[in-house]
Design a protein around this motif. Structure first.
Motif: not given
Lengths: 218, 686
Positions: A48-51
């Protein structure tokens, strides 16, 4: 300096051991779970954090919310047990939100710090777990703070070290407010309060400052 | 005001492994002050995107496209420079990112909606549309861990496109999902574009970028290399790609040609005449399509005006050999393959992509305009497919365009090669001229060694008028008030404005091996015609013979000569030359008898001979109150036909007068060589 658990029931306090233990355990568990879970939360949710773009604080805070539910259940058990053995709470209950707020501030601050650190140094998670295991014994959960105080004079350096643990003051304050039904002694509460404010400030500062670049290190 | 503004944006990453507090490069390293190494991924990126613009980002792998997209999506921050985004961004970078496997589809729609910046009320409003678009249906209340990966992606895309943000970031998402879903995605993106949303599109699919984007940015090793219209930028990019062994640029006069890995692009005065896809080729073998640009290419000969390249196919033992030569205003593309061992090839295509500025086509005897390509055109549309074998076609632009008319001529030794003209799909927005060979099973085995396939001649110097005259030439002959026109193996006869022939018109048919071979089934080559003469040759696909029609206008009629060139000895059981007439013809007459054409009862399916006298004759005519009297004379030396009046089936609703050649006890035997089958005259008396 630690005393085998069997002896505490009679020695440390005038309350039934179950009530006494639960009062410490429920809140310690909350603290411990918050810290260990939030530390790894960013890594667990790296997808989630990367996208997606959203306030990064949400991730460690969400795991805190998770633990709060557990804590509420534990607290319910504690209330039942307390009613069963001792018939209810007094005015001291009014202190609960204050102490809990301090604990939450502390948890949030440390959670933000640790979760951020764990992104950069992947072994922080293990270190936190080990520290929490130590912390369990270095906090008056299954024994009374009085017992420690009695021995303080004999081991002054060790006692000072012991008092650095902010949870000592917090758990003792819970006991005083919920069990002994009087205002917690400020000498125990002020240090955790200061610690919590500092931790929160540091946590928010560090996390905010690095939030934008978290994705790069995941 | 620009909706997105980047000012000197840079991004660098610390180069390091997974960090550990204890251990190498850990806390101790930091304390010791070990220098950290950085790699610079983006440098000095400055551009603006206006609201409502469709903006493409292309570049080779590692050029920083993804990082740029991450910065635009707000997933990470730039290390230097300033970025300003005035609007809500939804990224379609990773469909279904943040779906929780244990939650139901419904719950995940809400979760994902929130991540994309929608409020609960927003999601409520479009929830039904989301579900309908995704096609998930009743499964919406099942946990997403039970979904197939396709369902997962469909739901993710559906949520993303309904998030109604101002800016869409689209990565290679269109590469996922089945054909149907991809079509839906493309359509939806086109819709969003028409709604005035800003779309930033990162892709390796240059055709798609070309079709969807207004401006394209080319990134190379972290820097902006070029920015401009899709055509310019993609051109530039394609010139850059590939190793030097795979590329060659050659020129002659104002023409430049760039060969790069199985693609040939043609430029004149720095304007690309071909579409970004250029000129390509493909072969089908064992039901599989092998694209030439997938081959391993090597330029073997480099000349100032020519190029010879070999492309070894990776999945079949075959090498493409392309020889390309530029002359003054001309390109010759010689195409052959070399097989290491016999290879079965079923279809061969050379696809020539031209930009959509070409609006008109000429093809054989046909001509037409390309209709506008609509968003619903998701496949190529065949523009012209003449039954006549056609080896020449041209593309024309509107008056005053800098693009010259393109004249393509095909030269080949193979049978069955034809030129097809397509209007490309909406996404690629191109015109496609295809040299197509469908090889019958008997010829499909290519022997080991070199096989020449086709030579394509591109002429860019011809004037439009000359092209129209040559290619669009009307192959018709005027003889008094009669007009004769040859089309697809048959001769049409017009009297004034009325066509008096019908159905198969004037045609011939031969019974060989109990099969009737109509002249319409032959493959007819280019029509050679002068003012009073048409000559055309057709090849039988079944038997080793060729037919040649010679039509020659005479007074009030047409002399018809039918010759057959036999390649191997051939036995013909029967043959005939017929004139199929409109049903207005009511009476017939031969030298021996006369009669009426009766009405054909419904349900009659076979042809009915109307004469009683089967004596060979030389003349048959048909009369009509409204149409001129028409006569078929036979002057064939040697054989005399039976002149037969015929009523065609009820459905065909036609009359026929026929010269029927029936042998005696043994069939007609033809030795290899040329034979005259029929020589006669079709004449009218008004």
């Amino acid at each position: 300096m630690f005393i085998p658990a069997g002896r505490i029931g009679g020695n440390g306090s005038e309350h039934p051991f179950a009530v006494y233990l639960l009062c410490g355990l429920v809140f310690w568990q909350f603290f411990a779970a918050c810290l260990s879970r939030s530390t790894v939360s960013l890594l667990e949710n790296h997808d989630l954090v990367k996208k997606a773009n959203f306030p990064r604080e949400v991730v460690p805070l969400a795991s805190l919310g998770n633990c709060a539910v557990n804590c509420a259940i534990g607290f319910g058990v504690f209330v039942v047990v307390r009613f069963w053995f001792e018939g209810g709470f007094g005015w001291g209950l009014l202190w609960l939100p204050v102490i809990f707020a301090i604990q939450c501030a502390l948890s949030v601050g440390l959670a933000l710090l640790c979760s951020f650190l764990n992104v950069h140094y992947r072994d922080v998670g293990y270190i936190v777990d080990v520290a929490l295991t130590f912390g369990f014994y270095a906090t008056p959960i299954f024994y009374s703070f009085d017992v420690v105080q009695q021995k303080a004079a004999a081991y002054p350096a060790l006692f000072k070290l012991y008092m650095l643990n902010p949870m000592v003051g917090i758990i003792t304050a819970y006991r005083q407010a919920l069990l002994d039904n009087h205002a917690p002694s400020m000498e125990y509460l002020l240090y955790p309060l200061a610690f919590a404010v500092l931790a929160l400030a540091a946590g928010v500062y560090v996390f905010r400052r690095n939030a934008a670049l978290l994705a790069d290190h995941l | 005001m620009a909706i997105i503004e980047l000012d000197n944006v840079g991004k660098r990453y610390a180069r390091r492994g997974t960090g550990m507090l204890f251990g190498r490069r850990g806390l101790a390293g930091v304390l010791r002050g070990d220098a950290r190494e950085f790699s610079e991924v983006l440098r000095g990126i400055t551009f603006k995107i206006e609201a409502g613009e469709s903006f493409g980002v292309i570049g080779p792998n590692g050029s920083g496209k993804s990082t740029l997209l991450k910065i635009l999506a707000g997933v990470t921050a730039p290390s230097s420079g300033r970025i300003e985004i005035r609007g809500r961004v939804a990224s379609l970078l990773e469909l279904g990112a943040g779906f929780h496997p244990l939650l139901t589809g419904r719950e995940n729609v809400y979760l994902n909606g929130r991540i994309l910046g929608m409020s609960r009320a927003d999601v409520n409003r479009v929830f039904d549309h989301i579900v309908a678009f995704s096609g998930i249906g009743e499964f919406i209340d099942n946990p997403v861990e039970t979904y197939s990966s396709g369902m997962y992606v469909r739901l993710g895309f559906s949520v993303a496109v309904h998030a109604n943000p101002d800016i869409f970031l689209v990565d290679e998402v269109l590469a996922v999902g089945d054909e149907e879903f991809q079509r839906k995605c493309r359509q939806r993106i086109i819709e969003l574009r028409e709604q005035g949303k800003t779309i930033i599109f990162v892709s390796h699919d240059l055709g798609l970028v070309n079709a969807l984007c207004d401006h394209v940015l080319l990134l190379g090793s972290g820097q902006v290399i070029s920015r401009g219209t899709p055509q310019q930028t993609i051109d530039y990019y394609l010139r850059q790609t590939g190793t030097p062994q795979e590329k060659h640029t050659f020129a002659c006069g104002g023409l430049d040609a760039v060969f790069a890995r199985g693609r040939l692009s043609l430029y004149r005065d720095n304007t690309e005449l071909t579409a970004p896809c250029g000129l390509q080729a493909e072969v089908y073998s064992m039901e599989r399509c092998h694209l030439a640009h997938e081959a391993d290419w090597r330029v073997v000969e480099r000349g100032p005006a020519h190029c010879l390249a070999h492309g070894r196919m990776t999945r079949m033992p075959m090498t493409h050999i392309w020889e390309m030569r530029l002359e003054e205003n001309k390109l010759v593309w010689d195409f052959s393959v070399e097989c290491e061992r016999p290879v079965p090839i079923s279809v061969f295509n050379a696809n020539l992509y031209f930009p959509s500025v070409y609006t008109e086509w000429l093809y054989g005897e046909l001509a037409g305009e390309f209709p506008e390509v609509l968003p619903t055109d998701l496949a190529w549309n065949l523009m012209a497919n003449s039954v006549v074998l056609c080896h020449s076609a041209a593309l024309l632009t509107r008056q005053g365009s800098p693009y010259p008319p393109v004249d393509v001529r095909l030269e080949t030794q193979l049978p069955n090669v034809r030129l097809l003209m397509f209007n490309g799909d909406y996404v690629s927005g191109t015109r496609v001229l295809q040299a197509n060979a469908v090889l019958p099973a008997s010829q499909a085995q290519f022997p080991a060694g070199r096989t020449r396939l086709v030579t394509l001649h591109f002429d860019l110097g011809a004037s439009e008028d000359a092209l129209r005259r040559r290619i669009g030439m009307d192959h018709s002959i005027q003889a008094g008030s009669l007009n004769f026109r040859f089309d697809s193996g048959a001769l049409h006869i017009m009297y004034g404005d009325t066509e008096i022939t019908k159905g198969n018109h004037v045609y011939a048919s031969m019974l060989v091996g109990r099969l009737w071979n109509d002249s319409g089934f032959l493959q007819w080559g280019p029509v050679a015609s002068t003012a009073d003469r048409i000559s055309v040759t057709g090849v039988s696909r079944r038997f080793p013979f060729r037919l040649r029609w010679e039509f020659h206008s005479v007074q009030n009629g047409m002399r018809v000569e039918l010759r057959m060139e036999v390649l191997e000895a051939l036995d013909v059981e029967e043959y005939q030359v017929s004139v199929m007439l409109a049903p207005e013809y009511a009476h017939w007459e031969t030298e021996f008898e006369a009669g009426a054409f009766p009405d054909v009862p419904p349900g009659q399916e076979d042809w009915q001979h109307l004469n009683r006298n089967y004596e060979p004759g030389k003349r048959i005519s048909a009369q009509s109150p409204s149409h001129p009297r028409i006569t078929l004379h036979s002057a064939a030396p040697g054989r005399t036909p039976r002149m037969t009046p015929i009523n065609a089936s009820h459905i065909e609703n036609a009359r026929a007068i026929q010269a029927l050649f029936v042998p005696g006890r043994t069939p007609f035997h033809f030795e290899p060589g040329e034979h005259v089958l029929f020589d006669g005259v079709i004449a009218i008396e008004a």
